[in-house]
Design an enzyme around this catalytic site. Sequence first.
Site, PDB file in Angstrom:
ATOM      1  N   ARG A 162       0.823  -1.223   0.000  1.00  0.00           N
ATOM      2  CA  ARG A 162       0.000   0.000   0.000  1.00  0.00           C
ATOM      3  C   ARG A 162       0.855   1.269   0.000  1.00  0.00           C
ATOM      4  O   ARG A 162       0.503   2.264   0.650  1.00  0.00           O
ATOM      5  CB  ARG A 162      -0.979   0.032   1.174  1.00  0.00           C
ATOM      6  CG  ARG A 162      -1.925  -1.138   1.246  1.00  0.00           C
ATOM      7  CD  ARG A 162      -2.863  -1.230   0.040  1.00  0.00           C
ATOM      8  NE  ARG A 162      -3.564  -2.495   0.066  1.00  0.00           N
ATOM      9  CZ  ARG A 162      -3.133  -3.596  -0.593  1.00  0.00           C
ATOM     10  NH1 ARG A 162      -2.064  -3.555  -1.379  1.00  0.00           N
ATOM     11  NH2 ARG A 162      -3.778  -4.727  -0.503  1.00  0.00           N
TER      12      ARG A 162
ATOM     13  N   SER B 295     -10.722  -1.559   3.839  1.00  0.00           N
ATOM     14  CA  SER B 295      -9.937  -1.847   5.048  1.00  0.00           C
ATOM     15  C   SER B 295      -9.411  -0.532   5.606  1.00  0.00           C
ATOM     16  O   SER B 295      -8.688   0.179   4.923  1.00  0.00           O
ATOM     17  CB  SER B 295      -8.758  -2.752   4.720  1.00  0.00           C
ATOM     18  OG  SER B 295      -9.240  -3.968   4.221  1.00  0.00           O
TER      19      SER B 295
ATOM     20  N   GLU C 206      -4.862   2.974   6.878  1.00  0.00           N
ATOM     21  CA  GLU C 206      -4.603   2.875   5.434  1.00  0.00           C
ATOM     22  C   GLU C 206      -5.292   4.073   4.766  1.00  0.00           C
ATOM     23  O   GLU C 206      -4.829   4.614   3.768  1.00  0.00           O
ATOM     24  CB  GLU C 206      -5.181   1.556   4.897  1.00  0.00           C
ATOM     25  CG  GLU C 206      -4.958   1.384   3.412  1.00  0.00           C
ATOM     26  CD  GLU C 206      -5.384   0.011   2.906  1.00  0.00           C
ATOM     27  OE1 GLU C 206      -5.127  -0.998   3.598  1.00  0.00           O
ATOM     28  OE2 GLU C 206      -5.971  -0.041   1.820  1.00  0.00           O
TER      29      GLU C 206
HETATM   30  C1  LIG Z   1     -15.580  -1.187  -0.400  1.00  0.00           C
HETATM   31  C2  LIG Z   1     -14.111  -0.933  -0.606  1.00  0.00           C
HETATM   32  C3  LIG Z   1     -13.261  -1.991  -0.877  1.00  0.00           C
HETATM   33  C4  LIG Z   1     -11.892  -1.769  -1.066  1.00  0.00           C
HETATM   34  N1  LIG Z   1     -11.080  -2.822  -1.351  1.00  0.00           N
HETATM   35  C5  LIG Z   1      -9.772  -2.624  -1.580  1.00  0.00           C
HETATM   36  C6  LIG Z   1      -8.912  -3.720  -1.908  1.00  0.00           C
HETATM   37  O1  LIG Z   1      -9.328  -4.866  -2.006  1.00  0.00           O
HETATM   38  N2  LIG Z   1      -7.593  -3.451  -2.105  1.00  0.00           N
HETATM   39  C7  LIG Z   1      -7.078  -2.201  -2.016  1.00  0.00           C
HETATM   40  O2  LIG Z   1      -5.877  -2.013  -2.224  1.00  0.00           O
HETATM   41  N3  LIG Z   1      -7.873  -1.127  -1.708  1.00  0.00           N
HETATM   42  C8  LIG Z   1      -9.197  -1.318  -1.489  1.00  0.00           C
HETATM   43  N4  LIG Z   1      -9.993  -0.246  -1.189  1.00  0.00           N
HETATM   44  C9  LIG Z   1      -9.391   1.085  -1.010  1.00  0.00           C
HETATM   45  C10 LIG Z   1      -9.323   1.958  -2.288  1.00  0.00           C
HETATM   46  O3  LIG Z   1     -10.306   1.573  -3.228  1.00  0.00           O
HETATM   47  C11 LIG Z   1      -7.943   1.888  -2.922  1.00  0.00           C
HETATM   48  O4  LIG Z   1      -6.955   2.379  -2.028  1.00  0.00           O
HETATM   49  C12 LIG Z   1      -7.855   2.711  -4.223  1.00  0.00           C
HETATM   50  O5  LIG Z   1      -6.614   2.460  -4.837  1.00  0.00           O
HETATM   51  C13 LIG Z   1      -7.992   4.212  -3.992  1.00  0.00           C
HETATM   52  O6  LIG Z   1      -8.209   4.833  -5.248  1.00  0.00           O
HETATM   53  P1  LIG Z   1      -9.001   6.218  -5.383  1.00  0.00           P
HETATM   54  O7  LIG Z   1      -8.973   6.613  -6.802  1.00  0.00           O
HETATM   55  O8  LIG Z   1     -10.359   6.101  -4.768  1.00  0.00           O
HETATM   56  O9  LIG Z   1      -8.077   7.166  -4.535  1.00  0.00           O
HETATM   57  P2  LIG Z   1      -8.480   8.283  -3.443  1.00  0.00           P
HETATM   58  O10 LIG Z   1      -9.179   7.639  -2.292  1.00  0.00           O
HETATM   59  O11 LIG Z   1      -9.174   9.401  -4.113  1.00  0.00           O
HETATM   60  O12 LIG Z   1      -7.021   8.714  -2.966  1.00  0.00           O
HETATM   61  C14 LIG Z   1      -6.196   7.779  -2.286  1.00  0.00           C
HETATM   62  C15 LIG Z   1      -4.744   8.281  -2.306  1.00  0.00           C
HETATM   63  O13 LIG Z   1      -4.265   8.284  -3.631  1.00  0.00           O
HETATM   64  C16 LIG Z   1      -3.875   9.597  -4.028  1.00  0.00           C
HETATM   65  N5  LIG Z   1      -4.242   9.760  -5.437  1.00  0.00           N
HETATM   66  C17 LIG Z   1      -5.414   9.456  -6.045  1.00  0.00           C
HETATM   67  N6  LIG Z   1      -5.326   9.702  -7.367  1.00  0.00           N
HETATM   68  C18 LIG Z   1      -4.074  10.159  -7.593  1.00  0.00           C
HETATM   69  C19 LIG Z   1      -3.369  10.573  -8.759  1.00  0.00           C
HETATM   70  N7  LIG Z   1      -3.911  10.576  -9.972  1.00  0.00           N
HETATM   71  N8  LIG Z   1      -2.083  10.996  -8.613  1.00  0.00           N
HETATM   72  C20 LIG Z   1      -1.522  11.013  -7.391  1.00  0.00           C
HETATM   73  N9  LIG Z   1      -2.121  10.623  -6.260  1.00  0.00           N
HETATM   74  C21 LIG Z   1      -3.397  10.201  -6.363  1.00  0.00           C
HETATM   75  C22 LIG Z   1      -4.603  10.553  -3.092  1.00  0.00           C
HETATM   76  O14 LIG Z   1      -3.882  11.760  -2.930  1.00  0.00           O
HETATM   77  C23 LIG Z   1      -4.622   9.734  -1.817  1.00  0.00           C
HETATM   78  O15 LIG Z   1      -3.389   9.843  -1.158  1.00  0.00           O
HETATM   79  C24 LIG Z   1     -11.370  -0.445  -0.986  1.00  0.00           C
HETATM   80  C25 LIG Z   1     -12.243   0.630  -0.724  1.00  0.00           C
HETATM   81  C26 LIG Z   1     -13.601   0.396  -0.545  1.00  0.00           C
HETATM   82  C27 LIG Z   1     -14.515   1.566  -0.300  1.00  0.00           C
END
Ligand SMILES: Cc1cc2nc3c(=O)[nH]c(=O)nc-3n(C[C@H](O)[C@H](O)[C@H](O)COP(=O)(O)OP(=O)(O)OC[C@H]3O[C@@H](n4cnc5c(N)ncnc54)[C@H](O)[C@@H]3O)c2cc1C
Length: 302
Positions: free
Chosen positions: A174, A224, A294
Amino acid sequence: MDLYQELCGILGKENVFTKEPMSRHTTFRAGGPADFFVTPEEEGQVRTVLALLKEAGVPFYVMGNGSNLLVGDRGYRGVILQICKKMNRIRIQDAVIHAQAGALLSKIAAEAQAEGLTGFEFASGIPGTLGGAVMMNAGAYGGEMKHVLTRAQVLDPTGEIREVLAEEMELGYRSSVFSRKGGVILSASVQLEPGDPSEIQKRMEELKIQRTSKQPLEYPSAGSTFKRPEGYFAGKLIQDAGLRGFQVGGAQVSEKHCGFVINKEQASATDIRSLMEQVSEKVYAQFGVRLEPEVKLIGDFS
Ligand SMILES: Cc1cc2nc3c(=O)[nH]c(=O)nc-3n(C[C@H](O)[C@H](O)[C@H](O)COP(=O)(O)OP(=O)(O)OC[C@H]3O[C@@H](n4cnc5c(N)ncnc54)[C@H](O)[C@@H]3O)c2cc1C
């Protein structure tokens, strides 16, 4: 400087929002207003906006789909750039998928399946964007971005757009070089393998069933909530500490999966943060293991 006018000049009025409630843009469905919330449509706009904000000393934060993010109830003083729906083009060439950072993982997985490309099934149920997944080295069910990523186009902290190879990204649990040193992911490429579309579909459906049966997907959450501590599982520690169903305000440790903090009934961001802190303290007091979030926390909490 009239920041609103400057942002509209770069992005168009339709991509600049003021006092935008972040509860609308995060899967926790909590969080107060961002002074400015902008949705760039092109890589060049991201670069120009960030150069402007740096020059003017205005704080900013880049987000994707908000699925790993908690914004305080008093919101964010500065500009939040959302790279999501408006920067989500996907192109497939041979067995390589090139996509803009805002493309949803579920959409990429669906396109890979339709093209008969295997290797991305693990990500089909992760509700984030490609940019967020690169930043977090997202993973599930034995797969992680590290296994399929080849390169990304990144706006580095000096304002240069450059190609970064996966080997240079220091992808760990992560985490990535970008989560430690900064950088905005603009697009990325993943290398997949030819496969049987019906087998790929079957695998994605199996994973979906596993998720729906084990995770409280019926409630808003950020997945998580805590990182997996070395040698333990966060959910198991929380359960063993007797915290299943533990509630602060409208936030609750899920009864279905103790690793998830859920927004059970109109939780404020402060409820969620306070629950996370209390869970972390109670687990530490009982087992001497420190749970680290996380989920990313930003903005002003009341
Ligand atoms: C129901 C549920 C299930 C999930 N299951 C998993 C799983 O199985 N495995 C897992 O790893 N995660 C899981 N997640 C967590 C999440 O989906 C991941 O961490 C995902 O990668 C976050 O992506 P996001 O676009 O929503 O980022 P955001 O939540 O919008 O941002 C997360 C981080 O990434 C940065 N960020 C986002 N986009 C960019 C970009 N373009 N450039 C630079 N930085 C950026 C942000 O600044 C922040 O630090 C889950 C979440 C939920 C709600």
